[in-house]
Design an enzyme around this catalytic site. Structure first.
Site, PDB file in Angstrom:
ATOM      1  N   LYS A 115       0.824  -1.213   0.000  1.00 11.14           N
ATOM      2  CA  LYS A 115       0.000   0.000   0.000  1.00 11.14           C
ATOM      3  C   LYS A 115       0.860   1.266   0.000  1.00 11.14           C
ATOM      4  O   LYS A 115       0.525   2.244  -0.651  1.00 11.14           O
ATOM      5  CB  LYS A 115      -0.962   0.004   1.195  1.00 11.14           C
ATOM      6  N   LYS A 198      -7.344 -11.193 -10.542  1.00  8.53           N
ATOM      7  CA  LYS A 198      -8.512 -11.386  -9.684  1.00  8.53           C
ATOM      8  C   LYS A 198      -9.456 -10.206  -9.857  1.00  8.53           C
ATOM      9  O   LYS A 198      -9.011  -9.072 -10.018  1.00  8.53           O
ATOM     10  CB  LYS A 198      -8.038 -11.453  -8.222  1.00  8.53           C
ATOM     11  N   LYS A 201     -11.702  -4.045  -7.161  1.00 10.99           N
ATOM     12  CA  LYS A 201     -11.953  -2.633  -7.455  1.00 10.99           C
ATOM     13  C   LYS A 201     -10.700  -1.955  -7.990  1.00 10.99           C
ATOM     14  O   LYS A 201     -10.760  -1.106  -8.850  1.00 10.99           O
ATOM     15  CB  LYS A 201     -12.361  -1.890  -6.167  1.00 10.99           C
TER      16      LYS A 201
END
Length: 336
Positions: A115, A198, A201
Site C-alpha cells: 500500500k 482477480k 476494485k
C-alpha cells in the site's frame, strides 16, 4: 451448554457497491458462519481513514456497506453487526497493542509495503503503518477463537497471535489466541475482461468487474461480453481456457451445480449459450440483492438503530476485555 466458537471479521466501507469477488470470497461465508458460530461482523471505518477520504462519501459508504451486508443475509438476531468507530474500545486497545508491538514487526507487514509503495512512502501515514495493530485490537477485543480471512491476511493473524501471547506471557492470561479460519477455497473470481487478474476494485477494468448494485441489464451485458477463447468447447481448463473457466466457476458457485455437471450440460453448445444462461443466473441473483439494499438505504433510521443495537452488543464484550487489559498493564482505574 457448549458455547459456540466466536468469529470476528470486518469489511472496509471504501468501495461503494460490493462486487461479485467480495461477495463470493467472504460475505457469503459470513452468512453461513452466523449459523454455527457466535459471529461479530463490522464495517471497519477506522481502517478506511488510513488513506485520504471524502468525509461525506465515507459516511454514505459506511451505511451502504451495512445495508449490503444485511441484504446479503446477515441477521442482527443471529450475529452482531456494528460500525467499528461506534465502539471506542477498538482505538483504546490498539494503543496498548502499539506499545507492545515491535517497530520491525510492523515494518515486515507485506500489505503495508504494497500500500505504501502505491502512494509513495513519503505520503504513507503512521495510521497506514500501524493499521495491522488496530486489526490485532479488533480481533482480541472480542476474544475471537477464529478469524475468517483470505490467504493474503494470514500474516496479520500471525501478528495477532504473537501479540496475544506476548501480552499473556508478560501480564498474565488475558486474551484468547485466535486461529485463522481460512475460507474454504471458494472459486477465485477473475476479471471478465482479463482472466489473469482477480476481480477487484483496484485492478479490474469497469467492464471486467461485476458490481452487485449495478443495473441488472449492465450486469447481463458484462457477462455476455466476457472474454473467452478461440475454440468453442466449454471445458474447465484454467491454463488454456481461463475465460471460460472463470465463467464456469461463477456459474457453479452461484447455482451450486458442479463444474463437471455444467460441462456435461453445455457439451456440444457454443459459448453464447453459456453466457446467456449465466447472465440470467446473475440477474436473478443481483435483482433481489439490489432491492433489499435499497430498502435499508431508504429507511436510514431503521438502519442506524440496527447498527446502534449492534454496537451496544459489541461494547458489552469489548468493555470487559479492555478493562481487564487496562488493569493488567497497570493503568489506574477511573473512579465513577
Amino acid at each position: 451448554m457448549q458455547q459456540r466458537p466466536r468469529v470476528l471479521s470486518g469489511i472496509q466501507p471504501t468501495a461503494g457497491s460490493f462486487h461479485l469477488g467480495n461477495y463470493l470470497g467472504a460475505v457469503r461465508q459470513w452468512v453461513a458462519l452466523q449459523e454455527s458460530h457466535d459471529a461479530f461482523y463490522m464495517v471497519v471505518d477506522l481502517h478506511a481513514i488510513t488513506v485520504p477520504q471524502d468525509p461525506a462519501e465515507l459516511r454514505a459508504n459506511t451505511r451502504l456497506a451495512a445495508a449490503q451486508l444485511l441484504a446479503a443475509g446477515l441477521d442482527p438476531e443471529r450475529c452482531t453487526l456494528f460500525v467499528q468507530s461506534h465502539v471506542p474500545e477498538h482505538a483504546q486497545l490498539a494503543w496498548i497493542m502499539n506499545c507492545l508491538a515491535g517497530f520491525g514487526e510492523a515494518s515486515r507487514m507485506t500489505q503495508f509495503k504494497d500500500k505504501s509503495a502505491k502512494q509513495g512512502a513519503q505520503n504513507a501515514t503512521v495510521g497506514l503503518f500501524t493499521y495491522p495493530i488496530l486489526q490485532v485490537a479488533d480481533i482480541l477485543l472480542y476474544q475471537a477463537n477464529e478469524v475468517p480471512v483470505g490467504e493474503d491476511q494470514r500474516q496479520h493473524i500471525e501478528l495477532t497471535r504473537d501479540l496475544a501471547e506476548r501480552f499473556n506471557g508478560r501480564f498474565g492470561e488475558t486474551f484468547t489466541v485466535p486461529a485463522p479460519y481460512i475460507l474454504k477455497e471458494t472459486a477465485k473470481i477473475y476479471d471478465l475482461q482479463d482472466p489473469s487478474i482477480k476481480m477487484s476494485k483496484s485492478a479490474s477494468t469497469p467492464k471486467g468487474l461485476i458490481n452487485l448494485l449495478d443495473d441488472p441489464k449492465t450486469t447481463a451485458k458484462k457477462v455476455k461480453s466476457a472474454v473467452t477463447d478461440t475454440d468453442t468447447v466449454i471445458k474447465y481448463d484454467t491454463e488454456n481456457k481461463p475465460g471460460v473457466s472463470n465463467l464456469l466457476s461463477i456459474y457453479s458457485t452461484l447455482t451450486g451445480k458442479t463444474v463437471a455437471a455444467l460441462e456435461a450440460e453445455y457439451e456440444g453448445k457454443m459459448y453464447g449459450a453459456l453466457k446467456t444462461d449465466l447472465a440470467e443466473v446473475m440477474v436473478e441473483f443481483v435483482t433481489p440483492f439490489r432491492t433489499r439494499t435499497q430498502q435499508y438505504l431508504d429507511d436510514p433510521e431503521t438502519l442506524d438503530s440496527l447498527l446502534a443495537k449492534g454496537a451496544e452488543k459489541a461494547r458489552a464484550v469489548a468493555a470487559e476485555t479492555l478493562a481487564a487489559a487496562y488493569d493488567k498493564v497497570g493503568l489506574l482505574p477511573a473512579k465513577h
